[in-house]
Design an enzyme around this catalytic site. Structure first.
Site, PDB file in Angstrom:
ATOM      1  N   ASP A  63       0.988  -1.197   0.174  1.00 38.32           N
ATOM      2  CA  ASP A  63       0.107   0.182   0.018  1.00 38.32           C
ATOM      3  C   ASP A  63       0.833   1.327  -0.146  1.00 38.32           C
ATOM      4  O   ASP A  63       0.506   2.146   0.679  1.00 38.32           O
ATOM      5  CB  ASP A  63      -1.020  -0.054   1.297  1.00 38.32           C
ATOM      6  CG  ASP A  63      -1.973   1.060   1.057  1.00 38.32           C
ATOM      7  OD1 ASP A  63      -2.254   1.610   0.202  1.00 38.32           O
ATOM      8  OD2 ASP A  63      -2.374   1.469   2.278  1.00 38.32           O
ATOM      9  N   TYR A  64       1.926   1.406  -0.746  1.00 36.92           N
ATOM     10  CA  TYR A  64       2.719   2.579  -0.981  1.00 36.92           C
ATOM     11  C   TYR A  64       1.631   3.619  -1.847  1.00 36.92           C
ATOM     12  O   TYR A  64       1.223   3.106  -2.782  1.00 36.92           O
ATOM     13  CB  TYR A  64       3.863   2.252  -1.742  1.00 36.92           C
ATOM     14  CG  TYR A  64       5.184   1.933  -0.748  1.00 36.92           C
ATOM     15  CD1 TYR A  64       5.857   2.785   0.012  1.00 36.92           C
ATOM     16  CD2 TYR A  64       5.406   0.384  -0.629  1.00 36.92           C
ATOM     17  CE1 TYR A  64       6.850   2.350   0.951  1.00 36.92           C
ATOM     18  CE2 TYR A  64       6.397  -0.187   0.103  1.00 36.92           C
ATOM     19  CZ  TYR A  64       7.245   0.948   0.959  1.00 36.92           C
ATOM     20  OH  TYR A  64       8.099   0.462   1.788  1.00 36.92           O
ATOM     21  N   GLU A  65       1.933   4.865  -1.282  1.00 32.62           N
ATOM     22  CA  GLU A  65       1.108   5.878  -2.050  1.00 32.62           C
ATOM     23  C   GLU A  65       1.767   6.976  -2.502  1.00 32.62           C
ATOM     24  O   GLU A  65       1.266   7.720  -3.105  1.00 32.62           O
ATOM     25  CB  GLU A  65      -0.049   6.248  -1.150  1.00 32.62           C
ATOM     26  CG  GLU A  65      -0.830   5.125  -0.761  1.00 32.62           C
ATOM     27  CD  GLU A  65      -2.127   5.270   0.291  1.00 32.62           C
ATOM     28  OE1 GLU A  65      -2.257   6.630   0.341  1.00 32.62           O
ATOM     29  OE2 GLU A  65      -2.692   4.383   0.690  1.00 32.62           O
ATOM     30  N   HIS A  66       3.158   7.085  -2.300  1.00 31.24           N
ATOM     31  CA  HIS A  66       3.829   8.128  -2.514  1.00 31.24           C
ATOM     32  C   HIS A  66       5.377   7.587  -3.066  1.00 31.24           C
ATOM     33  O   HIS A  66       5.945   6.524  -2.211  1.00 31.24           O
ATOM     34  CB  HIS A  66       4.134   9.112  -1.547  1.00 31.24           C
ATOM     35  CG  HIS A  66       2.954   9.596  -0.973  1.00 31.24           C
ATOM     36  ND1 HIS A  66       2.135  10.412  -1.626  1.00 31.24           N
ATOM     37  CD2 HIS A  66       2.113   9.110   0.349  1.00 31.24           C
ATOM     38  CE1 HIS A  66       1.036  10.696  -0.589  1.00 31.24           C
ATOM     39  NE2 HIS A  66       1.292   9.862   0.402  1.00 31.24           N
TER      40      HIS A  66
END
Length: 305
Positions: free
Chosen positions: A153-156
């Site tokens: 769930d990396y978002e950046h």
């Protein structure tokens, strides 16, 4: 001689595990329910959440992060630590909930949005060093906590899509090959800075990814049933052959809310054989209201129709 062997092994790895000829079985209805837990530190326990014995239930601990646990956290190049509520969601609690509910498995999610109010970036020094460190630290956390799987769930990002794809793909391959985890999922959403990384990962390593926890609650507030169904079709096409789960949030996020027709849309998908599972963000936010939508989700998944 050693370098020649390494080259041969690398070539074999890419031939065997990045070929597009490996495809998923056709998705269909399932009884999979998943819920993120532990991110807010509000004293929630696994036992607080209602569990229907007739579904496959996954708790997803939020989050394991490769950052230092300090007031000004910095990246650690794949050296992960548990940042969830480890007091209430401890290894003994994991073992207890699994012992009392044979249909429960527990995973951990990697990355997330922020840590100590600082943005979490995917920031590898090199592919090989990040993968090496991640395999070591995640293996340790999985064994210490009796976990079954991982979620991404990396978002950046401080890395291009190909670097992300290679790091995460090689990580999942190694963890599965070593039988450290039995399943892996990804949690993308429709954003021009996010989706390209996950699509690159899917193109190269989609055959290793069991579930797509697509964040439909990242769409606009006030999403209608027809819009939701169109979003589902779009993302099913993007992650072709994958098990794309539908989702809602119990916080202030957007998307199609349970009170506005989410379960009507799910019933429509189920009638078409397309309801591949439901996940919720998050148990922490649902606790105050007593988890009514978690129960409704599981009853829908468990029902014959």
């Amino acid at each position: 001689m050693a370098s020649s062997k390494l080259l041969v092994c690398t070539c074999i790895f890419h031939i065997l595990f990045t070929t597009s000829s490996i495809i998923h079985a056709a998705p269909t209805n399932s009884k999979l329910f998943r819920e993120y837990i532990g991110a807010d530190g509000n004293n929630i326990r696994f036992s607080d959440v209602p569990i229907n014995p007739n579904v496959d239930f996954h708790f997803i601990l939020s989050f394991a992060i490769d950052y230092t646990n300090t007031a000004s956290p910095t990246p650690t190049n794949g050296d992960f630590s548990a940042f969830w509520d480890t007091n209430n969601l401890s290894p003994s609690q994991v073992s207890s909930i699994k012992a009392h509910h044979p249909n429960v498995k527990v995973a951990m999610s990697l990355g997330g949005d922020t840590v100590n109010k600082h943005t979490v970036f995917f920031s590898p020094a090199t592919i090989s060093s990040w993968v090496r460190n991640a395999i070591s630290s995640i293996t340790r956390i999985v064994k210490e906590n009796n976990l079954d799987g991982i979620d991404i769930d990396y978002e950046h990002f401080h890395a291009d899509p190909n670097t992300f794809a290679e790091c995460i793909g090689q990580l999942i391959f190694n963890l599965k090959q070593s039988k450290i985890v039995s399943f892996a999922s990804i949690a993308p959403y429709d954003d021009n800075n996010v989706q390209p990384h996950y699509l690159a990962l899917w193109r190269k390593y989609g055959h290793l990814i069991d579930y797509v926890n697509f964040q439909f609650y990242a769409y606009d507030k006030g999403t209608t049933i027809p819009q939701f169904l169109q979003h589902f079709e779009t993302q099913t096409s993007n992650y072709k052959g994958g098990r794309v789960l539908v989702s809602f949030s119990t916080d202030a996020s957007g998307g199609l809310k349970p009170k506005n027709g989410f379960f009507t849309a799910c019933s429509m998908l189920k009638s078409q054989g397309k309801l591949q599972g439901i996940f919720v963000w998050s148990a922490d936010d649902s606790k105050a209201d007593g988890f009514p939508f978690e129960m409704q989700s599981q009853n829908l998944l468990a029902s014959a129709k």
